[in-house]
Design an enzyme around this catalytic site. Structure first.
Site, mmCIF file in Angstrom:
data_model
loop_
_atom_site.group_PDB
_atom_site.id
_atom_site.type_symbol
_atom_site.label_atom_id
_atom_site.label_comp_id
_atom_site.label_asym_id
_atom_site.label_seq_id
_atom_site.Cartn_x
_atom_site.Cartn_y
_atom_site.Cartn_z
ATOM 1 N N ASP A 81 0.844 -1.194 0.000
ATOM 2 C CA ASP A 81 0.000 0.000 0.000
ATOM 3 C C ASP A 81 0.880 1.245 0.000
ATOM 4 O O ASP A 81 1.824 1.346 0.796
ATOM 5 C CB ASP A 81 -0.902 -0.024 1.236
ATOM 6 C CG ASP A 81 -1.928 1.094 1.254
ATOM 7 O OD1 ASP A 81 -2.354 1.528 0.169
ATOM 8 O OD2 ASP A 81 -2.309 1.515 2.365
ATOM 9 N N GLY A 175 -6.455 8.669 7.835
ATOM 10 C CA GLY A 175 -6.516 9.024 9.248
ATOM 11 C C GLY A 175 -7.946 9.122 9.742
ATOM 12 O O GLY A 175 -8.870 8.548 9.162
ATOM 13 N N ALA A 226 -7.265 1.064 7.395
ATOM 14 C CA ALA A 226 -5.969 1.050 8.074
ATOM 15 C C ALA A 226 -6.064 1.602 9.487
ATOM 16 O O ALA A 226 -5.812 0.896 10.468
ATOM 17 C CB ALA A 226 -4.941 1.836 7.262
#
Length: 275
Positions: A81, A175, A226
């Site tokens: 990634d 995020g 993530a």
């Protein structure tokens, strides 16, 4: 079994569905993702970022995932990634990754094409993901401002590079979101009409189930998760040590992190599944 990611993505594109792609940082997270995928009876992609590969080498992560995938009843792919260099993409391919991403989104349009095509040509049968436009926010070493993907440029980019999949920018961010993101679904539709390869949604941590499912219905074939997995693992470990302050065996709090990640993966797989 360990397979090439493009087999999963092409099936998803044909069926109007998507595959969950989960970033891992250690053995427990890899185990959690694959175990959850087996329980849900759905294929899955495991990913490592450039920053994670400073923590342990591509050979370490590829070997670990290959061993876990061998015992898996569902297909598993191993993906780089946000690969930040040609050399790293080649290192991951040599280590046994079944797909790679070269992220040239911070380059000019022409330089992104040149470098991406260089990776595609060298990768051979290993599928390559690229990014056009720029997904905002910060993930590991990757930090950028939002720059939306232009549909016409996307068609030209895919034709000139030969990439197997394309990450697009439609308003998501890496995020944790500080507010409710507003995605440009019309832009997604326009890109999907012009681009034949599977489209990838980065920055899916924190998006609502409804938003993700809308994106899938309009052409997204791969959904990256993530940040929420990192939070889940850390929360599990913290809770274990808080409740057992004298714990000294890493397996005890490692298992707590594993269980927390596994629960989160189950939730995300349920979000990605189109009923």
């Amino acid at each position: 079994m360990l397979i090439a990611a493009d087999r999963l993505l092409k099936t998803a594109l044909a069926n109007g569905t998507a595959v969950g792609a989960f970033n891992i940082e250690n053995m427990e997270m890899a185990q959690a993702v694959i175990d959850a995928a087996n329980e849900a009876n759905t294929p899955v992609i495991l990913q490592t970022t450039s920053s994670t590969l400073k923590y342990a080498s591509p050979k370490v992560f590829a070997g670990m995932v290959a061993a876990l995938a061998q015992a898996s009843a569902v297909p598993v792919a191993m993906h780089l990634d946000h690969g930040n260099s040609y050399d790293l993409t080649m290192e991951c391919i040599q280590a046994g990754y079944t797909s790679v991403m070269f992220d040239g989104s911070l380059l000019s349009f022409e330089e992104n094409i040149r470098m991406t095509k260089k990776v595609v040509d060298a990768a051979g049968d290993i599928p390559v993901e690229a990014e056009l436009g720029s997904v905002g926010g910060k993930e590991d070493d990757h930090e950028a401002e939002n720059a939306y993907t232009d549909p016409e440029e996307a068609a030209e980019f895919v034709a000139r590079t030969g990439v197997g999949s394309l990450a697009i920018a439609i308003g998501t961010a890496h995020g944790i979101y500080s507010g409710t993101p507003k995605l440009d679904i019309e832009r997604l539709k326009a890109i999907h009409k012009r681009v034949a390869v599977p489209l990838v949604l980065h920055g899916a941590s924190g998006l609502s189930d409804e938003t993700v499912r809308t994106c899938i219905k309009e052409g997204i074939c791969k959904v990256n998760i993530a940040t929420e997995l990192r939070i889940a693992y850390s929360d599990g470990v913290k809770a274990c040590l808080r409740d057992n302050p004298d714990a000294y065996d890493p397996k005890s709090y490692g298992k707590a992190g594993y269980l927390s990640v596994k629960k989160t993966v189950h939730e995300k797989l349920g979000m990605i599944t189109i009923k």
